[in-house]
Design an enzyme around this catalytic site. Structure first.
Site, PDB file in Angstrom:
ATOM      1  N   GLU A 147       0.894  -1.292   0.008  1.00 24.43           N
ATOM      2  CA  GLU A 147      -0.097  -0.114  -0.078  1.00 24.43           C
ATOM      3  C   GLU A 147       0.907   1.370  -0.060  1.00 24.43           C
ATOM      4  O   GLU A 147       0.417   2.278  -0.761  1.00 24.43           O
ATOM      5  CB  GLU A 147      -0.974  -0.182   1.285  1.00 24.43           C
ATOM      6  CG  GLU A 147      -1.864  -1.065   1.358  1.00 24.43           C
ATOM      7  CD  GLU A 147      -1.082  -2.424   1.713  1.00 24.43           C
ATOM      8  OE1 GLU A 147      -1.826  -3.653   1.816  1.00 24.43           O
ATOM      9  OE2 GLU A 147      -0.228  -2.304   2.428  1.00 24.43           O
ATOM     10  N   ASP A 178       1.883  -3.298  -7.652  1.00 19.54           N
ATOM     11  CA  ASP A 178       1.791  -2.139  -6.884  1.00 19.54           C
ATOM     12  C   ASP A 178       1.898  -1.105  -7.767  1.00 19.54           C
ATOM     13  O   ASP A 178       0.921  -0.238  -7.915  1.00 19.54           O
ATOM     14  CB  ASP A 178       2.666  -2.057  -5.664  1.00 19.54           C
ATOM     15  CG  ASP A 178       2.713  -3.332  -4.720  1.00 19.54           C
ATOM     16  OD1 ASP A 178       1.745  -3.609  -4.774  1.00 19.54           O
ATOM     17  OD2 ASP A 178       3.689  -3.474  -4.079  1.00 19.54           O
TER      18      ASP A 178
END
Length: 368
Positions: free
Chosen positions: A43, A287
């Site tokens: 994240e 990501d």
């Protein structure tokens, strides 16, 4: 005493980040004599990549009051990410991990000793080792009690990952609340990010990878790899994945080196082939893809352009050794994303292409 709501940003990213130790030479972890320190976390990678691409981002997490926690917060903030809501825990440490070159596997290849993952090739040859020291970490204590909605809902998009759900029952409860459909919540983005070894270490009744399917159904935008869907849910193929996830408005099925297929509520599915890339290390590409897709989503670009921006950001990550890479300048990325299919198929990107593009040499580094 009332607490004022935080300033609204483009994307809020919630999840654990750890200090990473990268080998200074190749070989088994048992043989590596020294390591260089970095940071890693799905994240925070997305938050950093989006910030580097010009978006306002905020990272929500918990770290220890140790030096590793200081380093994590400072390193993420250096990318331009708002870290003001990161909580410090006096009783729990910041997570760390060691790895060799390569990426973590999602299949049976990373079933190893607790806290350890070993990625393998299809032929069974080991290509990477990852050893985690994250059990009982500060981030594993995240829960609905300590992460308020005012922080979760402080962005246009809330980006989550299945890794967080695997850390503890409290973290799973937090993800359950974050993906519960409620009036006023932001657009919820969820990357399945299935990690076999993390789920193997969880032994509670709730700790089954099937819960990732429930979390994904509560999101508005889902990223999932075909390999993840098969390993976690025994679901095979992009169409079957969409059938299992009818609720999200957008489902992005990542198909490895082939490309990605996106399903939406308002049109037919769209497939875009992946780029040819000279890979430095296959770390952080997923990501980066999510960051590129989210960036294009924030800008209101068509679905095909969103996928291409995802591929371009992934190519930036694939051509550097670490988890994070300098993204291509927006003007360059927009030009490349607008190419016709034939020209797109001719692109081949190698190490240094984003830096060269930043000084105006993109044509030389972006074409064969």
């Amino acid at each position: 005493m009332s607490v004022s709501a935080p300033e609204t940003v483009d994307v809020v990213c919630l999840g654990e980040s750890m200090v990473t130790f990268l080998p200074t030479s190749s070989g088994r972890l048992a043989d590596v004599p020294s390591f260089e320190r970095g940071i890693g976390g799905a994240e925070s990678n997305v938050a950093c990549a989006l910030a580097a691409a010009g978006h306002r981002t905020r990272w929500l997490s918990r770290v220890g009051t140790d030096g590793f926690g200081d380093h994590l917060v400072e390193a993420v903030a250096a990318y331009g990410v708002d870290t003001s809501a990161v909580q410090r825990d006096r009783l729990r440490p910041t997570g760390i991990y060691f790895r060799t070159a390569g990426e973590r596997a999602t299949g049976d290849g990373d079933r190893a000793t607790p806290g350890t993952a070993t990625a393998v090739t299809p032929e069974g040859e080991a290509v990477a080792e990852v050893v985690y020291y994250r059990a009982g970490s500060a981030a594993s204590a995240m829960s609905p009690r300590v992460v308020p909605d005012r922080d979760l809902w402080s962005g246009r998009i809330l980006h989550l990952s299945g890794i967080t759900a695997a850390l503890s029952d409290d973290c799973l409860a937090l993800l359950g609340e974050a993906t519960r459909r409620r009036p006023g919540r932001p657009l919820v983005s969820f990357d399945v990010n299935y990690r076999v070894n993390l789920w193997d270490e969880r032994r509670s009744v709730a700790a089954e990878p099937a819960v990732l399917l429930d979390l994904a159904r509560g999101a508005d935008l889902v990223f999932v790899g075909e390999d993840e869907a098969e390993a976690a849910w025994s679901i095979r193929g992009a169409n079957a994945i969409r059938a299992a996830l009818p609720e999200p408005g957008v489902v992005v099925v990542k198909q490895g080196g082939a490309g990605a297929t996106v399903f939406t509520d308002d049109g037919p599915s769209v497939f875009v082939a992946a780029l040819a890339v000279d890979i430095a290390a296959p770390v952080g590409a997923g990501d980066a893809f999510a960051a590129g897709f989210l960036s294009a989503t924030l800008r209101g670009l068509p679905v095909r352009r969103r996928i291409r921006h995802g591929h371009l950001m992934a190519a930036a990550a694939l051509t550097v050794a670490g988890d994070l890479a300098v993204p291509p300048p927006r003007a360059v990325a927009d030009r490349l994303a607008a190419l016709d299919d034939e020209a797109w198929g001719r692109l081949r990107l190698g190490p240094g292409w984003t830096e060269a593009a930043a000084v105006g040499a993109d044509r030389e580094v972006c074409t064969p």
